[in-house]
Scaffold this motif. Structure first.
Motif, PDB file in Angstrom:
ATOM      1  N   LEU A 172       0.840  -1.208   0.000  1.00  0.00           N
ATOM      2  CA  LEU A 172       0.000   0.000   0.000  1.00  0.00           C
ATOM      3  C   LEU A 172       0.873   1.255   0.000  1.00  0.00           C
ATOM      4  O   LEU A 172       0.595   2.222  -0.710  1.00  0.00           O
ATOM      5  CB  LEU A 172      -0.938   0.001   1.213  1.00  0.00           C
ATOM      6  CG  LEU A 172      -2.187  -0.878   1.084  1.00  0.00           C
ATOM      7  CD1 LEU A 172      -2.866  -1.050   2.437  1.00  0.00           C
ATOM      8  CD2 LEU A 172      -3.178  -0.299   0.070  1.00  0.00           C
ATOM      9  N   SER A 173       1.940   1.233   0.775  1.00  0.00           N
ATOM     10  CA  SER A 173       2.868   2.375   0.788  1.00  0.00           C
ATOM     11  C   SER A 173       3.467   2.597  -0.593  1.00  0.00           C
ATOM     12  O   SER A 173       3.567   3.731  -1.054  1.00  0.00           O
ATOM     13  CB  SER A 173       4.024   2.143   1.767  1.00  0.00           C
ATOM     14  OG  SER A 173       3.636   2.445   3.068  1.00  0.00           O
ATOM     15  N   GLN A 174       3.875   1.518  -1.247  1.00  0.00           N
ATOM     16  CA  GLN A 174       4.526   1.673  -2.557  1.00  0.00           C
ATOM     17  C   GLN A 174       3.622   2.393  -3.549  1.00  0.00           C
ATOM     18  O   GLN A 174       4.068   3.288  -4.266  1.00  0.00           O
ATOM     19  CB  GLN A 174       4.953   0.311  -3.111  1.00  0.00           C
ATOM     20  CG  GLN A 174       6.073  -0.301  -2.293  1.00  0.00           C
ATOM     21  CD  GLN A 174       7.021  -1.144  -3.121  1.00  0.00           C
ATOM     22  OE1 GLN A 174       6.921  -1.228  -4.341  1.00  0.00           O
ATOM     23  NE2 GLN A 174       7.967  -1.776  -2.448  1.00  0.00           N
ATOM     24  N   PHE A 175       2.350   1.990  -3.574  1.00  0.00           N
ATOM     25  CA  PHE A 175       1.438   2.678  -4.495  1.00  0.00           C
ATOM     26  C   PHE A 175       1.295   4.150  -4.091  1.00  0.00           C
ATOM     27  O   PHE A 175       1.380   5.053  -4.920  1.00  0.00           O
ATOM     28  CB  PHE A 175       0.068   1.991  -4.524  1.00  0.00           C
ATOM     29  CG  PHE A 175      -0.961   2.772  -5.291  1.00  0.00           C
ATOM     30  CD1 PHE A 175      -0.798   3.013  -6.651  1.00  0.00           C
ATOM     31  CD2 PHE A 175      -2.087   3.287  -4.657  1.00  0.00           C
ATOM     32  CE1 PHE A 175      -1.738   3.758  -7.370  1.00  0.00           C
ATOM     33  CE2 PHE A 175      -3.028   4.032  -5.367  1.00  0.00           C
ATOM     34  CZ  PHE A 175      -2.858   4.272  -6.718  1.00  0.00           C
ATOM     35  N   GLN A 176       1.108   4.376  -2.803  1.00  0.00           N
ATOM     36  CA  GLN A 176       0.888   5.751  -2.354  1.00  0.00           C
ATOM     37  C   GLN A 176       2.119   6.629  -2.539  1.00  0.00           C
ATOM     38  O   GLN A 176       2.002   7.839  -2.761  1.00  0.00           O
ATOM     39  CB  GLN A 176       0.430   5.766  -0.902  1.00  0.00           C
ATOM     40  CG  GLN A 176      -0.959   5.154  -0.727  1.00  0.00           C
ATOM     41  CD  GLN A 176      -1.345   5.100   0.735  1.00  0.00           C
ATOM     42  OE1 GLN A 176      -1.885   6.057   1.276  1.00  0.00           O
ATOM     43  NE2 GLN A 176      -1.021   4.001   1.382  1.00  0.00           N
ATOM     44  N   LEU A 177       3.312   6.035  -2.438  1.00  0.00           N
ATOM     45  CA  LEU A 177       4.541   6.815  -2.659  1.00  0.00           C
ATOM     46  C   LEU A 177       4.619   7.340  -4.087  1.00  0.00           C
ATOM     47  O   LEU A 177       5.225   8.370  -4.357  1.00  0.00           O
ATOM     48  CB  LEU A 177       5.773   5.955  -2.361  1.00  0.00           C
ATOM     49  CG  LEU A 177       6.048   5.681  -0.881  1.00  0.00           C
ATOM     50  CD1 LEU A 177       7.037   4.537  -0.719  1.00  0.00           C
ATOM     51  CD2 LEU A 177       6.577   6.933  -0.186  1.00  0.00           C
ATOM     52  N   CYS A 178       3.977   6.602  -5.014  1.00  0.00           N
ATOM     53  CA  CYS A 178       3.986   7.028  -6.422  1.00  0.00           C
ATOM     54  C   CYS A 178       3.082   8.226  -6.676  1.00  0.00           C
ATOM     55  O   CYS A 178       3.167   8.840  -7.746  1.00  0.00           O
ATOM     56  CB  CYS A 178       3.539   5.878  -7.320  1.00  0.00           C
ATOM     57  SG  CYS A 178       4.648   4.481  -7.269  1.00  0.00           S
ATOM     58  N   LEU A 179       2.207   8.538  -5.732  1.00  0.00           N
ATOM     59  CA  LEU A 179       1.240   9.625  -5.953  1.00  0.00           C
ATOM     60  C   LEU A 179       1.939  10.985  -5.799  1.00  0.00           C
ATOM     61  O   LEU A 179       1.771  11.679  -4.810  1.00  0.00           O
ATOM     62  CB  LEU A 179       0.060   9.508  -4.979  1.00  0.00           C
ATOM     63  CG  LEU A 179      -0.680   8.167  -5.000  1.00  0.00           C
ATOM     64  CD1 LEU A 179      -1.811   8.161  -3.977  1.00  0.00           C
ATOM     65  CD2 LEU A 179      -1.229   7.874  -6.388  1.00  0.00           C
ATOM     66  N   ILE A 180       2.744  11.306  -6.788  1.00  0.00           N
ATOM     67  CA  ILE A 180       3.502  12.558  -6.754  1.00  0.00           C
ATOM     68  C   ILE A 180       2.829  13.576  -7.663  1.00  0.00           C
ATOM     69  O   ILE A 180       2.586  13.307  -8.839  1.00  0.00           O
ATOM     70  CB  ILE A 180       4.962  12.311  -7.188  1.00  0.00           C
ATOM     71  CG1 ILE A 180       5.639  11.429  -6.132  1.00  0.00           C
ATOM     72  CG2 ILE A 180       5.710  13.634  -7.375  1.00  0.00           C
ATOM     73  CD1 ILE A 180       7.035  11.016  -6.492  1.00  0.00           C
ATOM     74  N   SER A 181       2.517  14.718  -7.083  1.00  0.00           N
ATOM     75  CA  SER A 181       1.919  15.789  -7.870  1.00  0.00           C
ATOM     76  C   SER A 181       2.975  16.864  -8.093  1.00  0.00           C
ATOM     77  O   SER A 181       3.390  17.547  -7.148  1.00  0.00           O
ATOM     78  CB  SER A 181       0.706  16.360  -7.116  1.00  0.00           C
ATOM     79  OG  SER A 181       0.242  17.510  -7.785  1.00  0.00           O
ATOM     80  N   ALA A 182       3.431  16.988  -9.333  1.00  0.00           N
ATOM     81  CA  ALA A 182       4.486  17.965  -9.655  1.00  0.00           C
ATOM     82  C   ALA A 182       4.374  18.444 -11.090  1.00  0.00           C
ATOM     83  O   ALA A 182       5.367  18.729 -11.755  1.00  0.00           O
ATOM     84  CB  ALA A 182       5.855  17.330  -9.403  1.00  0.00           C
ATOM     85  N   GLU A 183       3.129  18.495 -11.608  1.00  0.00           N
ATOM     86  CA  GLU A 183       2.930  18.913 -12.998  1.00  0.00           C
ATOM     87  C   GLU A 183       1.962  20.084 -13.109  1.00  0.00           C
ATOM     88  O   GLU A 183       1.357  20.300 -14.156  1.00  0.00           O
ATOM     89  CB  GLU A 183       2.391  17.736 -13.834  1.00  0.00           C
ATOM     90  CG  GLU A 183       3.354  16.567 -13.988  1.00  0.00           C
ATOM     91  CD  GLU A 183       4.609  16.929 -14.762  1.00  0.00           C
ATOM     92  OE1 GLU A 183       4.556  17.849 -15.610  1.00  0.00           O
ATOM     93  OE2 GLU A 183       5.648  16.305 -14.492  1.00  0.00           O
ATOM     94  N   SER A 184       1.797  20.824 -12.022  1.00  0.00           N
ATOM     95  CA  SER A 184       0.881  21.970 -12.064  1.00  0.00           C
ATOM     96  C   SER A 184       1.522  23.102 -12.873  1.00  0.00           C
ATOM     97  O   SER A 184       2.694  23.025 -13.239  1.00  0.00           O
ATOM     98  CB  SER A 184       0.615  22.452 -10.642  1.00  0.00           C
ATOM     99  OG  SER A 184       1.816  22.933 -10.086  1.00  0.00           O
ATOM    100  N   LYS A 185       0.752  24.163 -13.095  1.00  0.00           N
ATOM    101  CA  LYS A 185       1.326  25.319 -13.798  1.00  0.00           C
ATOM    102  C   LYS A 185       2.497  25.880 -12.990  1.00  0.00           C
ATOM    103  O   LYS A 185       3.520  26.260 -13.543  1.00  0.00           O
ATOM    104  CB  LYS A 185       0.256  26.404 -14.017  1.00  0.00           C
ATOM    105  CG  LYS A 185       0.828  27.583 -14.776  1.00  0.00           C
ATOM    106  CD  LYS A 185      -0.210  28.590 -15.237  1.00  0.00           C
ATOM    107  CE  LYS A 185       0.497  29.702 -16.017  1.00  0.00           C
ATOM    108  NZ  LYS A 185      -0.402  30.802 -16.356  1.00  0.00           N
ATOM    109  N   ASN A 329      -2.380   5.823 -14.479  1.00  0.00           N
ATOM    110  CA  ASN A 329      -1.625   4.866 -13.656  1.00  0.00           C
ATOM    111  C   ASN A 329      -2.070   4.873 -12.197  1.00  0.00           C
ATOM    112  O   ASN A 329      -1.741   3.964 -11.443  1.00  0.00           O
ATOM    113  CB  ASN A 329      -0.124   5.177 -13.687  1.00  0.00           C
ATOM    114  CG  ASN A 329       0.441   4.963 -15.057  1.00  0.00           C
ATOM    115  OD1 ASN A 329      -0.006   4.072 -15.780  1.00  0.00           O
ATOM    116  ND2 ASN A 329       1.409   5.786 -15.433  1.00  0.00           N
ATOM    117  N   PHE A 330      -2.761   5.927 -11.803  1.00  0.00           N
ATOM    118  CA  PHE A 330      -3.195   6.030 -10.412  1.00  0.00           C
ATOM    119  C   PHE A 330      -4.669   5.663 -10.255  1.00  0.00           C
ATOM    120  O   PHE A 330      -5.177   5.554  -9.146  1.00  0.00           O
ATOM    121  CB  PHE A 330      -2.998   7.458  -9.875  1.00  0.00           C
ATOM    122  CG  PHE A 330      -1.577   7.949  -9.965  1.00  0.00           C
ATOM    123  CD1 PHE A 330      -0.513   7.058  -9.930  1.00  0.00           C
ATOM    124  CD2 PHE A 330      -1.303   9.310 -10.067  1.00  0.00           C
ATOM    125  CE1 PHE A 330       0.806   7.509 -10.004  1.00  0.00           C
ATOM    126  CE2 PHE A 330       0.003   9.770 -10.139  1.00  0.00           C
ATOM    127  CZ  PHE A 330       1.058   8.873 -10.113  1.00  0.00           C
TER     128      PHE A 330
END
Lengths: 334, 221
Positions: A172-185, A329-330
């Protein structure tokens, strides 16, 4: 023959490196070093996939009706819109607003009161909570053992079929670690790919003087706790961090949430009391309730004209990351 | 084949026998039987024990105040109904005059995320609503407890000041290969006001007070 041996050993060497290295988290160079120790839970595609399947599976709840995604929907940046308080099994309602899940590798304490000390252990809280999933980790293990394709998925991820609490939590941690938000304006501007317009620029300056102290760039939170001057809701009597530390100075302190993806994550605050960004900013302008441990930056309230308020909101909207919210992917695994 | 067998047995002959630590539960002078009623003069009522489990960690053998053998990074969940022995594999025969160990999980392991073996949360020794291991769990019944089914439950844990409950125990013991450690449940319960204190299940003042009684709970048989 010699060539064959060299080739085989080369393949073995390369695969050994890739296995050891595993899957790399991608994040911008202006992000700090993650807090999560990735050496203790080496990411692999198979384990991430298992974590994603578990995240979306209501099997984790007592009556198989509520999954993690029930309250942490990908379309809401993994928060739960329209629900001020979390909604669990048998239509039971919890006491707090489900927070957005993103950039979790950089956080140290979880939950609005910081009661959870590690991302791995976080999932246990909603799993056990009688008003959320009402389930026990041991019963989940029993169910997963009997449910295809879990034994196979665990075998792929961990190379054996024995399902344990540790493996469930690490997946569960591995999936959640992938939830990176870094594509905003905002991120595009940081990378010199886009430019703020004048209004956003003015809003950015206002943000830096009035908000950045707690909602610190580039993650838009310093992930500590603060009393932001909310009057107590006497139907909940939630004293936040105090409930964990029992220290009077922690009374009414809550974890500072990130401002990324604001438009997707309403309602706001630990009890979801505000529905719009406008209401939140009005609270900081004229709604602050004075108390001994109020965040010092808020003692005088935040002074903004109505034009400045509009500018600030224009900047805050640049923190929305639709690429994150609509990342296939999420989403629910097909 | 016989030759290989000979080499192996010779190897075993020269290897010292492991030191076995055994935890033996007692109620006063009687060895404890799970769910059996015992009489306690102090509370003037009957007491029965359903379960007793605790984490044993950081085991050291001591000679003249110096550590001569240490078991690092290992947490053993002692459960008197299942596993109440730990073996120490020393490289040579050791002379020691005391044994030292901790009851509980150290603060670094408390914040290290999901772990396997005895530290797996599936072992039922982890608090989900507020992160932390339960260091010591004692559950039983006594008519003196005005609770549902007269149960008492002590889930002792907490690793953050001021509710730190990990306890350091030192016991004198001479070079033995079998070390029997007596757990005197009667003595421990006699230190608790069971009529009024019977449900302690969170890091708090009472948990700390109870954990401080562990030093009287362990003794060498």
């Amino acid at each position: 023959m010699k060539f064959k041996i060299t080739l085989i050993s080369l393949i073995l060497f390369v695969s050994a490196i890739t296995i050891k290295k595993g899957f790399q988290l991608k994040y911008p160079d202006y992000f700090p070093k993650p807090n999560y120790d990735l050496k203790k839970n080496i990411l692999t595609k198979e384990t991430i996939a298992l974590g994603r399947t578990l995240f979306y599976d209501p099997i984790l709840s007592k009556n198989n009706t509520i999954s993690c995604a029930s309250c942490h929907s990908s379309f809401n940046a993994f928060a739960h819109t329209d629900h001020s308080l979390s909604h669990g099994i048998d239509d039971l309602i919890g006491t707090r607003n489900a927070p957005a899940l993103m950039n979790l590798a950089w956080q140290k304490l979880f939950m609005w009161d910081g009661a959870i000390n590690h991302l791995d252990m976080q999932a246990l809280a909603p799993i056990n909570h009688p008003k959320e999933m009402g389930e026990s980790i041991n019963h989940i293990i029993d169910k997963l053992n009997k449910t295809a394709p879990y034994p196979t998925l665990f075998k792929k991820a961990f190379r054996d079929t024995i399902i344990t609490g540790e493996k469930i939590l690490k997946a569960l941690s591995q999936f959640q670690l992938c939830l990176i938000s870094a594509e905003s304006k905002y991120d595009q501007v940081k990378r010199n790919k886009k430019k703020f317009n004048d209004q956003e620029n003015r809003g950015y300056i206002l943000f830096k003087t009035n908000c950045n102290f707690c909602h610190t760039e580039p993650l838009f939170s310093n992930f500590t706790f603060a009393n932001n001057g909310l009057a107590i809701d006497t139907t909940l009597n939630d004293f936040g961090r105090w409930q964990v530390t029992k220290k009077s100075e922690d009374s009414l302190m809550f974890k500072i949430p990130s401002l990324r993806n604001l438009s997707y994550t309403y309602p706001y605050m630990h009890d979801g009391r505000f529905n719009t960004i406008n209401q939140v900013i009005n609270h900081y302008i004229k709604g602050i309730k004075q108390s001994a441990n109020l965040a010092p930056e808020l003692k005088k309230g935040i002074l903004l004209s109505s034009n400045e308020k509009t500018d600030l909101i224009a900047f805050l909207l640049t923190l929305n990351d639709s690429a994150f919210v609509f990342n296939r992917n999420f989403a629910y695994p097909k | 084949m016989i030759f290989i067998g000979f080499i192996f047995s010779a190897f075993y002959l020269f290897k010292p026998k492991p030191i076995t630590l055994s935890f033996l539960p007692y109620f006063g002078k009687d060895s404890l039987v799970i769910n059996k009623n015992y009489f306690s003069e102090i509370i003037r009522d009957s007491v029965s024990i359903q379960s007793l489990r605790f984490y044993l960690s950081d085991i050291n053998l001591i000679k003249n105040g110096r550590k001569i053998y240490q078991v690092k990074n290992q947490h053993n969940l002692i459960d008197i109904s299942k596993k109440s022995q730990v073996k120490l594999f020393t490289k040579s025969e050791l002379e020691f005059d005391s044994i030292q160990f901790d009851i509980g999980v150290d603060s670094l392991s408390q914040v290290s995320g999901a772990m396997g073996g005895d530290l797996d949360p599936m072992k039922g020794m982890y608090w989900s609503w507020q992160s932390g291991y339960i260091n010591f769990k004692l559950e039983g019944k006594s008519n003196i407890c005005n609770t549902r089914n007269h149960v008492f439950q002590f889930h002792i844990g907490g690793y953050i000041f001021p509710y730190n409950t990990i306890q350091h125990i030192i016991l004198p013991v001479q070079n033995k290969t079998n070390i029997n450690i007596k757990l005197n449940i009667k003595k421990l319960l006699s230190q608790i006001d069971l009529k009024n204190v019977n449900q302690v299940m969170s890091p708090c003042k009472k948990s700390v007070e109870i954990s401080k009684q562990f030093a009287n709970f362990f003794s060498i048989e």
